[in-house]
Design an enzyme around this catalytic site. Structure first.
Site, PDB file in Angstrom:
ATOM      1  N   ARG A  97      64.685  15.741  57.604  1.00 21.00           N
ATOM      2  CA  ARG A  97      66.026  16.189  57.251  1.00 21.00           C
ATOM      3  C   ARG A  97      66.308  16.035  55.741  1.00 21.00           C
ATOM      4  NH1 ARG A  97      69.799  16.792  61.516  1.00 21.00           N
ATOM      5  NH2 ARG A  97      71.339  15.442  60.565  1.00 21.00           N
ATOM      6  N   TYR A 150      81.126   3.429  60.795  1.00 20.05           N
ATOM      7  CA  TYR A 150      80.368   4.254  59.849  1.00 20.05           C
ATOM      8  C   TYR A 150      81.178   4.469  58.566  1.00 20.05           C
ATOM      9  CZ  TYR A 150      78.195   8.433  57.818  1.00 20.05           C
ATOM     10  OH  TYR A 150      77.608   9.336  56.954  1.00 20.05           O
ATOM     11  N   MET A 185      83.619   2.649  57.369  1.00 19.48           N
ATOM     12  CA  MET A 185      83.711   1.371  56.638  1.00 19.48           C
ATOM     13  C   MET A 185      82.432   1.124  55.835  1.00 19.48           C
ATOM     14  SD  MET A 185      85.217  -1.041  59.670  1.00 19.48           S
ATOM     15  CE  MET A 185      84.720  -2.566  58.902  1.00 19.48           C
ATOM     16  N   ALA A 186      81.289   1.385  56.465  1.00 15.38           N
ATOM     17  CA  ALA A 186      80.011   1.138  55.791  1.00 15.38           C
ATOM     18  C   ALA A 186      79.858   2.039  54.567  1.00 15.38           C
ATOM     19  CB  ALA A 186      78.853   1.360  56.762  1.00 15.38           C
ATOM     20  N   LYS A 187      80.205   3.324  54.729  1.00 16.05           N
ATOM     21  CA  LYS A 187      80.058   4.252  53.600  1.00 16.05           C
ATOM     22  C   LYS A 187      81.084   3.951  52.506  1.00 16.05           C
ATOM     23  CE  LYS A 187      76.613   7.045  54.849  1.00 16.05           C
ATOM     24  NZ  LYS A 187      75.349   7.133  54.108  1.00 16.05           N
ATOM     25  N   ASP A 200      79.168   9.697  51.661  1.00 20.98           N
ATOM     26  CA  ASP A 200      79.684  10.684  52.629  1.00 20.98           C
ATOM     27  C   ASP A 200      81.125  10.959  52.223  1.00 20.98           C
ATOM     28  OD1 ASP A 200      80.786  11.962  55.014  1.00 20.98           O
ATOM     29  OD2 ASP A 200      79.031  11.214  56.081  1.00 20.98           O
TER      30      ASP A 200
END
Ligand SMILES: NC(=O)c1ccc[n+]([C@@H]2O[C@H](COP(=O)([O-])OP(=O)(O)OC[C@H]3O[C@@H](n4cnc5c(N)ncnc54)[C@H](OP(=O)(O)O)[C@@H]3O)[C@@H](O)[C@H]2O)c1
Length: 245
Positions: free
Chosen positions: A14, A153, A155-157, A140
């Site tokens: 990808r 997700y 929060m992590a980004k 993102d």
């Protein structure tokens, strides 16, 4: 033997694989990291090594395990003896509704998207400093405006976006740290996304291509010497009005 060396995490397939192909096409040596996609990683390396012998290496690591991340950093330095570019691309992505999210989700989503990029940056700083290299984090558009039911997700980004800015301050002047924030590029292989609604809410009314991300990574790494601490949205205008999700 003097070609710059790049480590791209999660690059067997990808978007990561396209980043590797692009960097290699422009003369870099590449380290392809994978977790489960061994066959794809080895096939990609074989094709690249056929073009230029000894220009691509492959390393396996589960980025959820901090010891494995540290081992990946030292294995990466052993591959070619230098490192010029770290691209933190590997990522887990799936919904975590608040009434269902558990500790295992926290570990998968926060560790791959945030903790591993931090540990790799930390471990590889001395080598990158020596080369006046750079770190590029794949963030993102949902780091700024949340995607419904994807709290962990997002929060992590969001943490990865702050890490980009904070490390840019701390690691300059030798190392530049930037981010690329994709909008809709490749749909996830599992789970449902409202593809039509997302494209309709994107100014350019379409999805992008992995090339869009790969070319931006290459540009930031090689042609933007006065840019650091920035996160560039490559999203067809998706982040201008986040609707449809
Ligand atoms: N696709 C999009 O449209 C889009 C949109 C916005 C942001 N992004 C960001 O762009 C980047 C690339 O997107 P993508 O869709 O190409 O990613 P992806 O296919 O979802 O994941 C890339 C790779 O990450 C690796 N990975 C996941 N968890 C891991 C772990 N715990 N340890 C080690 N490796 C792990 C996997 O490697 P193996 O296959 O080897 O297991 C996987 O192939 C990601 O950071 C993503 O968040 C993508």
């Amino acid at each position: 033997m003097t070609a710059p060396v790049a480590l791209v995490t999660g690059s067997a397939r990808r978007i990561g694989a396209q980043i590797v192909r692009t960097l290699h096409h422009h003369g870099m040596r590449v380290i392809i990291h994978y977790r489960g996609s061994q066959q794809e990683a080895e096939s990609l390396a074989a094709v690249l090594n056929q073009t230029r012998p000894n220009s691509a290496a492959v390393l396996q690591a589960d980025l959820d395990q901090p010891a494995a991340v540290r081992q990946l950093a030292s294995d990466a330095l052993a591959c070619f003896g230098q490192l010029d570019l770290l691209v933190n691309n590997a990522s887990s992505f799936y919904p975590t509704p608040i009434d269902q999210a558990d500790d295992a989700d926290w570990e998968k989503l926060i560790h791959s998207n945030l903790r591993a990029p931090f540990i790799l940056s930390q471990q590889l700083t001395p080598a990158l400093r020596q080369q006046h290299g750079c770190i590029i984090n794949i963030v993102d558009v949902y780091a700024e405006k949340p995607l419904q039911t994807h709290t962990l997700y997002c929060m992590a980004k969001a943490g990865l976006a702050m890490m980009t800015k904070s490390l840019a301050r701390e690691l300059g002047p030798e190392i530049r740290v930037n981010g690329v924030s994709p909008g809709p590029i490749l749909w996830p292989e599992a789970g449902q996304m409202n593809q039509q609604a997302i494209q309709d809410a994107t100014a350019l009314k379409r999805s992008g291509d992995p090339d869009d991300i790969a070319n931006t990574v290459y540009w930031l790494a090689t042609a933007a010497p006065f840019i650091t601490g920035q996160i560039l949205a490559v999203d067809g205008g998706r982040s201008l009005a986040l609707q449809g999700s």
